[in-house]
Design a protein around this motif. Structure first.
Motif, PDB file in Angstrom:
ATOM      1  N   VAL A 286      41.103  -1.971   9.374  1.00  0.00           N
ATOM      2  CA  VAL A 286      39.710  -1.703   9.013  1.00  0.00           C
ATOM      3  C   VAL A 286      38.786  -2.740   9.641  1.00  0.00           C
ATOM      4  N   ASP A 287      37.482  -2.396   9.704  1.00  0.00           N
ATOM      5  CA  ASP A 287      36.490  -3.339  10.210  1.00  0.00           C
ATOM      6  C   ASP A 287      35.892  -4.150   9.053  1.00  0.00           C
ATOM      7  N   ASP A 288      34.827  -4.883   9.336  1.00  0.00           N
ATOM      8  CA  ASP A 288      34.223  -5.744   8.307  1.00  0.00           C
ATOM      9  C   ASP A 288      33.610  -4.959   7.153  1.00  0.00           C
ATOM     10  N   ASN A 289      33.337  -3.656   7.371  1.00  0.00           N
ATOM     11  CA  ASN A 289      32.796  -2.792   6.310  1.00  0.00           C
ATOM     12  C   ASN A 289      33.879  -1.984   5.620  1.00  0.00           C
ATOM     13  N   ASN A 290      35.148  -2.323   5.920  1.00  0.00           N
ATOM     14  CA  ASN A 290      36.312  -1.612   5.355  1.00  0.00           C
ATOM     15  C   ASN A 290      36.408  -0.163   5.817  1.00  0.00           C
ATOM     16  N   ALA A 291      35.793   0.147   6.955  1.00  0.00           N
ATOM     17  CA  ALA A 291      35.927   1.482   7.555  1.00  0.00           C
ATOM     18  C   ALA A 291      37.129   1.476   8.481  1.00  0.00           C
ATOM     19  N   ILE A 292      37.883   2.559   8.481  1.00  0.00           N
ATOM     20  CA  ILE A 292      39.105   2.632   9.282  1.00  0.00           C
ATOM     21  C   ILE A 292      38.794   2.600  10.777  1.00  0.00           C
ATOM     22  N   ILE A 293      39.561   1.785  11.500  1.00  0.00           N
ATOM     23  CA  ILE A 293      39.409   1.745  12.963  1.00  0.00           C
ATOM     24  C   ILE A 293      40.744   1.934  13.677  1.00  0.00           C
ATOM     25  N   GLY A 294      41.855   1.917  12.913  1.00  0.00           N
ATOM     26  CA  GLY A 294      43.143   2.107  13.568  1.00  0.00           C
ATOM     27  C   GLY A 294      44.301   2.159  12.595  1.00  0.00           C
ATOM     28  N   ILE A 295      45.482   2.472  13.135  1.00  0.00           N
ATOM     29  CA  ILE A 295      46.721   2.513  12.365  1.00  0.00           C
ATOM     30  C   ILE A 295      47.794   1.794  13.174  1.00  0.00           C
ATOM     31  N   LEU A 296      48.590   0.994  12.508  1.00  0.00           N
ATOM     32  CA  LEU A 296      49.636   0.228  13.182  1.00  0.00           C
ATOM     33  C   LEU A 296      50.985   0.535  12.553  1.00  0.00           C
ATOM     34  N   SER A 297      51.964   0.894  13.363  1.00  0.00           N
ATOM     35  CA  SER A 297      53.311   1.162  12.857  1.00  0.00           C
ATOM     36  C   SER A 297      54.158  -0.092  12.944  1.00  0.00           C
ATOM     37  N   ALA A 298      55.083  -0.252  12.026  1.00  0.00           N
ATOM     38  CA  ALA A 298      55.985  -1.404  12.029  1.00  0.00           C
ATOM     39  C   ALA A 298      56.830  -1.414  13.296  1.00  0.00           C
ATOM     40  N   TYR A 299      57.214  -0.233  13.767  1.00  0.00           N
ATOM     41  CA  TYR A 299      58.018  -0.138  14.989  1.00  0.00           C
ATOM     42  C   TYR A 299      57.286  -0.754  16.179  1.00  0.00           C
ATOM     43  N   GLU A 300      56.001  -0.387  16.372  1.00  0.00           N
ATOM     44  CA  GLU A 300      55.223  -0.922  17.485  1.00  0.00           C
ATOM     45  C   GLU A 300      54.990  -2.425  17.320  1.00  0.00           C
ATOM     46  N   LEU A 301      54.804  -2.853  16.092  1.00  0.00           N
ATOM     47  CA  LEU A 301      54.564  -4.263  15.817  1.00  0.00           C
ATOM     48  C   LEU A 301      55.778  -5.105  16.197  1.00  0.00           C
ATOM     49  N   ILE A 302      56.955  -4.688  15.761  1.00  0.00           N
ATOM     50  CA  ILE A 302      58.182  -5.445  16.061  1.00  0.00           C
ATOM     51  C   ILE A 302      58.462  -5.433  17.563  1.00  0.00           C
ATOM     52  N   LYS A 303      58.228  -4.286  18.202  1.00  0.00           N
ATOM     53  CA  LYS A 303      58.493  -4.163  19.639  1.00  0.00           C
ATOM     54  C   LYS A 303      57.606  -5.082  20.471  1.00  0.00           C
ATOM     55  N   ASN A 304      56.373  -5.305  19.984  1.00  0.00           N
ATOM     56  CA  ASN A 304      55.400  -6.080  20.763  1.00  0.00           C
ATOM     57  C   ASN A 304      55.101  -7.446  20.160  1.00  0.00           C
ATOM     58  N   LEU A 305      55.928  -7.907  19.263  1.00  0.00           N
ATOM     59  CA  LEU A 305      55.663  -9.121  18.509  1.00  0.00           C
ATOM     60  C   LEU A 305      55.388 -10.336  19.403  1.00  0.00           C
ATOM     61  N   GLU A 306      56.099 -10.457  20.501  1.00  0.00           N
ATOM     62  CA  GLU A 306      55.966 -11.617  21.368  1.00  0.00           C
ATOM     63  C   GLU A 306      54.916 -11.419  22.457  1.00  0.00           C
ATOM     64  N   ASN A 307      54.339 -10.230  22.549  1.00  0.00           N
ATOM     65  CA  ASN A 307      53.458  -9.912  23.687  1.00  0.00           C
ATOM     66  C   ASN A 307      51.976  -9.866  23.348  1.00  0.00           C
ATOM     67  N   ILE A 308      51.629  -9.980  22.071  1.00  0.00           N
ATOM     68  CA  ILE A 308      50.228  -9.825  21.676  1.00  0.00           C
ATOM     69  C   ILE A 308      49.754 -11.010  20.859  1.00  0.00           C
ATOM     70  N   GLN A 309      48.425 -11.182  20.847  1.00  0.00           N
ATOM     71  CA  GLN A 309      47.828 -12.256  20.047  1.00  0.00           C
ATOM     72  C   GLN A 309      47.299 -11.729  18.720  1.00  0.00           C
ATOM     73  N   PHE A 310      46.705 -10.513  18.788  1.00  0.00           N
ATOM     74  CA  PHE A 310      46.168  -9.885  17.583  1.00  0.00           C
ATOM     75  C   PHE A 310      46.655  -8.434  17.498  1.00  0.00           C
ATOM     76  N   ILE A 311      46.745  -7.911  16.282  1.00  0.00           N
ATOM     77  CA  ILE A 311      47.308  -6.565  16.102  1.00  0.00           C
ATOM     78  C   ILE A 311      46.405  -5.456  16.641  1.00  0.00           C
ATOM     79  N   GLU A 312      45.126  -5.748  16.859  1.00  0.00           N
ATOM     80  CA  GLU A 312      44.231  -4.721  17.404  1.00  0.00           C
ATOM     81  C   GLU A 312      44.670  -4.282  18.805  1.00  0.00           C
ATOM     82  N   GLU A 313      45.454  -5.109  19.480  1.00  0.00           N
ATOM     83  CA  GLU A 313      45.887  -4.798  20.840  1.00  0.00           C
ATOM     84  C   GLU A 313      46.839  -3.612  20.884  1.00  0.00           C
ATOM     85  N   ILE A 314      47.530  -3.344  19.804  1.00  0.00           N
ATOM     86  CA  ILE A 314      48.515  -2.255  19.818  1.00  0.00           C
ATOM     87  C   ILE A 314      48.272  -1.195  18.744  1.00  0.00           C
ATOM     88  N   MET A 315      47.191  -1.346  17.972  1.00  0.00           N
ATOM     89  CA  MET A 315      46.911  -0.326  16.952  1.00  0.00           C
ATOM     90  C   MET A 315      46.522   0.995  17.624  1.00  0.00           C
TER      91      MET A 315
END
Length: 377
Positions: A286-315
């Motif tokens: 969500v953004d600063d107003n709590n409006a949805i801007i994306g969805i992140l799966s655990a699978y994508e997160l684990i796969k890219n754990l070492e390659n990103i700085q913030f989760i917005e990069e893969i949401m």
């Protein structure tokens, strides 16, 4: 506002097509008139624009007795859509839509702009369809033109006499959805006649059920379903309709309100810890107003754990969402094409109210069938 005060229509042989009907329609309401053949629903609607003169009682539009108004002028200020569509075959689509504005003396540039605006509004590209003739359009496209023509002079009241009755089921359902969207934008006062209860329940803010010229009950769909005031009303609706038809169940009733959210600038490590603690496989961003801007799966997160700085990069963008005004049927149709298996349910501010999954759908619908079985025992 539109009001009927003890209105009747009696034919020469003494037959009462409409018998002392009284009701009010507030400005911006979508009222559906429904009943079996001969119930008086179409006659009631046609008396509003004096296509059929009433015998007694008074019909008021914005505080004015319609019998004191010029009939031709009254009709020009009321939109009218019929089942047969009624387009003039020798006129182009532009000319068909322009008829009433021309009669009201609009200038050509204003009419042209209005035609273009309305064709866009009903989903027909003006550059393509303005110069075509009715025979070159499908039935659904012609009915869209019929709706555009009814809106041409921006009337406050629109009458619709079984407008989708002659269309195939798929086109009919599509146009029903488009009409709902149009009404949410335009807030017109609509009187809609149908013989299809599912259509009435889907479209109407309130529904008036008629039989033998009498108004038996006028209420919201929910009130009619749960508190029918007459045996005929209960039979006409169907006792178990709300249980059997997901289209009449709100999406809110098939979602879970247990939603875990995160801001986009969270580190992947912290996001993974949160997901493990909450025992979830998808995270709503969500953004600063709590409006949805994306969805992140655990699978994508684990796969890219070492390659990103913030989760917005893969949401992923929130493409598959439903507003809280949607139905369970909308969720059923959408869920099979949702890659992550979840549908966020959002409000007008795009804040997430809950999530629909295959599990929540199955649980909700199973409980409905259990309730039905208990009622039948």
């Amino acid at each position: 506002m539109l009001r009927f005060d003890n209105v009747s229509k009696v034919y020469n042989e003494g037959f009462k097509a409409v018998d002392s009907v009284s009701f009010e329609i507030p400005e911006g309401e979508f009222l559906v008139l429904i009943g079996p053949s001969g119930s008086g629903k179409s006659t009631t609607m046609k008396m509003i624009n004096q296509m059929i003169p009433h015998t007694s009682g008074t019909i008021w539009i914005d505080g004015k007795d319609i019998t004191k108004l010029n009939a031709a002028e009254l009709r020009r200020n009321i939109g009218y859509v019929i089942q047969q569509i009624g387009l003039f075959p020798h006129y182009t689509i532009e000319k068909n839509i322009a008829i009433v504005p021309e009669l009201k003396g609009w200038d050509k540039e204003k009419i042209k702009a209005r035609v273009s605006e309305l064709l866009t509004l009903v989903g027909l590209e003006p550059e393509i369809y303005s110069s075509r003739f009715p025979k070159e359009l499908s039935g659904g496209q012609q009915q869209r033109v019929g709706v555009a023509r009814a809106l041409a002079s921006n009337p406050s009241v629109i009458l619709m006499d079984e407008p989708f009755g002659a269309l195939d089921p798929i086109t009919r359902e599509q146009l029903q959805g488009e009409l709902i969207s149009l009404q949410q934008k335009l807030k017109k006062t609509i009187v809609f006649v149908t013989h299809d209860m599912d259509e009435a329940l889907k479209l109407g803010d309130r529904i008036a059920i008629m039989k033998d010229g009498k108004l038996l009950q006028l209420d919201t769909p929910e009130k009619l379903l749960h508190e029918p005031s007459h045996g005929f009303v209960e039979d006409f609706i169907g006792k178990h309709r709300i249980i059997q038809n997901p289209e009449l169940m709100s999406v809110v009733s098939v979602m879970t309100d247990k939603v875990v959210t995160s801001y986009a600038h969270r580190s992947p490590e912290k996001a993974l810890i949160m997901m493990r603690q909450k025992k979830i496989t998808s995270l709503i961003i969500v953004d600063d107003n709590n409006a949805i801007i994306g969805i992140l799966s655990a699978y994508e997160l684990i796969k890219n754990l070492e390659n990103i700085q913030f989760i917005e990069e893969i949401m992923e963008p929130p493409e598959s969402v439903l507003y809280d005004s949607a139905t369970a049927k909308d969720a059923i149709v959408m869920i099979s094409n949702v890659r992550l298996g979840i549908i966020p349910v959002i409000n007008e501010e795009k804040k997430v109210m809950g999530l629909v999954t295959r599990g929540t759908l199955l649980a909700a619908l199973s409980s409905q069938w259990t309730e039905l079985e208990e009622m039948n025992e």
